[in-house]
Write a protein that holds these residues in place. Structure first.
Motif, short mmCIF file in Angstrom:
data_model
loop_
_atom_site.label_atom_id
_atom_site.label_comp_id
_atom_site.label_asym_id
_atom_site.label_seq_id
_atom_site.Cartn_x
_atom_site.Cartn_y
_atom_site.Cartn_z
N ILE A 56 -15.42 -54.20 -37.57
CA ILE A 56 -14.92 -52.87 -37.28
C ILE A 56 -14.12 -52.38 -38.47
O ILE A 56 -13.19 -53.05 -38.93
N GLU A 57 -14.47 -51.21 -38.98
CA GLU A 57 -13.78 -50.63 -40.12
C GLU A 57 -12.54 -49.88 -39.67
O GLU A 57 -12.44 -49.43 -38.52
N SER A 58 -11.59 -49.73 -40.57
CA SER A 58 -10.38 -48.97 -40.28
C SER A 58 -10.74 -47.53 -39.88
O SER A 58 -11.54 -46.87 -40.54
N GLY A 59 -10.15 -47.07 -38.78
CA GLY A 59 -10.37 -45.70 -38.34
C GLY A 59 -11.58 -45.49 -37.46
O GLY A 59 -11.84 -44.35 -37.04
N GLU A 60 -12.31 -46.54 -37.13
CA GLU A 60 -13.47 -46.38 -36.25
C GLU A 60 -13.04 -46.30 -34.79
O GLU A 60 -12.02 -46.88 -34.39
N PHE A 61 -13.83 -45.60 -34.00
CA PHE A 61 -13.65 -45.52 -32.56
C PHE A 61 -14.85 -46.24 -31.94
O PHE A 61 -15.97 -45.76 -32.00
N ILE A 62 -14.58 -47.40 -31.36
CA ILE A 62 -15.64 -48.25 -30.80
C ILE A 62 -15.55 -48.25 -29.29
O ILE A 62 -14.47 -48.44 -28.72
N ALA A 63 -16.68 -48.03 -28.62
CA ALA A 63 -16.75 -48.14 -27.16
C ALA A 63 -17.63 -49.33 -26.80
O ALA A 63 -18.72 -49.49 -27.35
N ILE A 64 -17.14 -50.15 -25.89
CA ILE A 64 -17.90 -51.28 -25.39
C ILE A 64 -18.09 -51.09 -23.89
O ILE A 64 -17.12 -51.02 -23.13
N ILE A 65 -19.34 -50.95 -23.47
CA ILE A 65 -19.64 -50.72 -22.06
C ILE A 65 -20.24 -52.00 -21.47
O ILE A 65 -20.70 -52.89 -22.18
N GLY A 66 -20.22 -52.07 -20.17
CA GLY A 66 -20.77 -53.23 -19.50
C GLY A 66 -20.29 -53.28 -18.06
O GLY A 66 -19.28 -52.66 -17.70
N LYS A 67 -21.01 -54.03 -17.26
CA LYS A 67 -20.65 -54.15 -15.86
C LYS A 67 -19.40 -55.01 -15.69
O LYS A 67 -19.00 -55.74 -16.59
N SER A 68 -18.78 -54.91 -14.53
CA SER A 68 -17.62 -55.73 -14.22
C SER A 68 -17.99 -57.21 -14.34
O SER A 68 -19.04 -57.64 -13.85
N GLY A 69 -17.14 -57.98 -15.01
CA GLY A 69 -17.40 -59.39 -15.17
C GLY A 69 -18.26 -59.74 -16.36
O GLY A 69 -18.59 -60.92 -16.56
N SER A 70 -18.60 -58.76 -17.18
CA SER A 70 -19.49 -59.03 -18.32
C SER A 70 -18.76 -59.63 -19.51
O SER A 70 -19.40 -60.12 -20.45
N GLY A 71 -17.41 -59.57 -19.52
CA GLY A 71 -16.65 -60.16 -20.61
C GLY A 71 -15.87 -59.16 -21.44
O GLY A 71 -15.21 -59.54 -22.41
N LYS A 72 -15.89 -57.88 -21.07
CA LYS A 72 -15.24 -56.84 -21.87
C LYS A 72 -13.73 -57.06 -21.99
O LYS A 72 -13.17 -57.05 -23.09
N SER A 73 -13.07 -57.24 -20.86
CA SER A 73 -11.61 -57.41 -20.88
C SER A 73 -11.23 -58.73 -21.53
O SER A 73 -10.20 -58.82 -22.22
N ILE A 120 -5.82 -39.03 -31.66
CA ILE A 120 -5.05 -40.10 -32.32
C ILE A 120 -5.92 -40.79 -33.37
O ILE A 120 -5.49 -41.07 -34.49
N ASN A 121 -7.16 -41.06 -33.00
CA ASN A 121 -8.11 -41.72 -33.90
C ASN A 121 -8.31 -40.92 -35.18
O ASN A 121 -8.26 -41.47 -36.29
N LYS A 122 -8.48 -39.62 -35.06
CA LYS A 122 -8.77 -38.79 -36.22
C LYS A 122 -7.50 -38.45 -37.00
O LYS A 122 -7.48 -38.48 -38.23
N LYS A 123 -6.44 -38.11 -36.30
CA LYS A 123 -5.21 -37.66 -36.96
C LYS A 123 -4.50 -38.78 -37.71
O LYS A 123 -4.00 -38.58 -38.83
N ASN A 124 -4.47 -39.98 -37.12
CA ASN A 124 -3.72 -41.08 -37.69
C ASN A 124 -4.60 -42.16 -38.31
O ASN A 124 -4.08 -43.16 -38.80
N ASN A 125 -5.92 -41.97 -38.27
CA ASN A 125 -6.87 -42.98 -38.74
C ASN A 125 -6.65 -44.31 -38.01
O ASN A 125 -6.77 -45.40 -38.58
N THR A 126 -6.31 -44.21 -36.73
CA THR A 126 -6.06 -45.39 -35.91
C THR A 126 -7.37 -45.92 -35.34
O THR A 126 -8.14 -45.15 -34.75
N THR A 127 -7.63 -47.18 -35.53
CA THR A 127 -8.82 -47.81 -34.97
C THR A 127 -8.66 -47.93 -33.46
O THR A 127 -7.60 -48.33 -32.98
N ILE A 128 -9.71 -47.58 -32.73
CA ILE A 128 -9.66 -47.68 -31.26
C ILE A 128 -10.84 -48.51 -30.77
O ILE A 128 -11.98 -48.27 -31.15
#
Length: 223
Positions: free
Chosen positions: A27-44, A185-193
């Protein structure tokens, strides 16, 4: 900025299984990453290991070229407080503290210099909560509480925000508001999400989308 190499988290119930199964991610600095998946798939589980709350069975995590997965619990706690902001799935706030004090709380978890009240009031204003400074959590709506948790996550100028199902208990209007705040926040501060979710609405706000399936991570929308 954040690199994950061959990450495994193994549990034993009736038999051994991998909650995370050979996760590799850059993951590069300032990227906004979404991880989808069903409950129990390991996301959390993945978010909790990135933050240092959980320890991986094997594998490595690097933040700005520093391996953080092998650090002590105290060292992980410092990095989590100093470099990461966490937006939990449930709106976990302290009922005995007012809004401003809840937002300022992370400042006091490590020794640091600065003006926590000034920073807290700035965040209140940025998130449209300035009129609620002295209010208590019981007096707030679900959307307002979620904005408080976002403000609290921003208190120490984090490099990364980890958001665990941040819209799970919100209606459509508040979902759009929260996602809009995170994108700003992601765009203004270049915060990775890094946001994990089962809400496909979130995908419109992300730069990249991954799907978690039975502990494996694949690029793109696969559900």
């Amino acid at each position: 900025m954040l690199k994950i190499e061959q990450l495994y988290k193994t549990y034993i119930r009736a038999k051994e299984f991998n909650a995370l199964d050979n996760i590799n991610l850059d993951i590069e600095s300032g990227e906004f990453i979404a991880i989808i998946g069903k409950s129990g798939s390991g996301k959390s589980t993945l978010l909790n290991i990135i933050s240092g709350i959980l320890t991986p069975t094997s594998g490595k995590i690097f933040l700005d070229n520093q391996e953080i997965s092998s650090l002590s619990d105290d060292e992980k706690s410092f990095i989590r407080n100093d470099s990461m902001g966490f937006v939990p799935q449930s709106t976990v706030v302290l009922s005995t503290l007012n809004v401003l004090d809840n937002i300022c709380l992370p400042f006091f978890l490590s020794k640091r210099e600065g003006d926590p009240i000034g920073r807290g009031k700035y965040l209140l204003n940025e998130l449209g909560l300035e009129h609620l400074e002295s209010s208590y959590p019981r007096e707030l709506s679900g959307g307002e509480l979620r904005r408080v948790t976002i403000a609290r996550a921003l208190m120490n100028y984090p490099k990364i925000i980890l958001a665990d199902e941040p819209t799970s208990d919100l209606d459509v209007e508040n979902t759009k508001e929260v996602l809009g705040i995170l994108k700003e926040i992601n765009k203004k501060n270049n915060t990775t999400i890094i946001l994990v979710t089962h809400d496909l609405t979130c995908l419109d706000y992300a730069d990249k989308v991954y799907t978690m399936i039975s502990g494996k991570l694949v690029e793109g929308k696969s559900i």
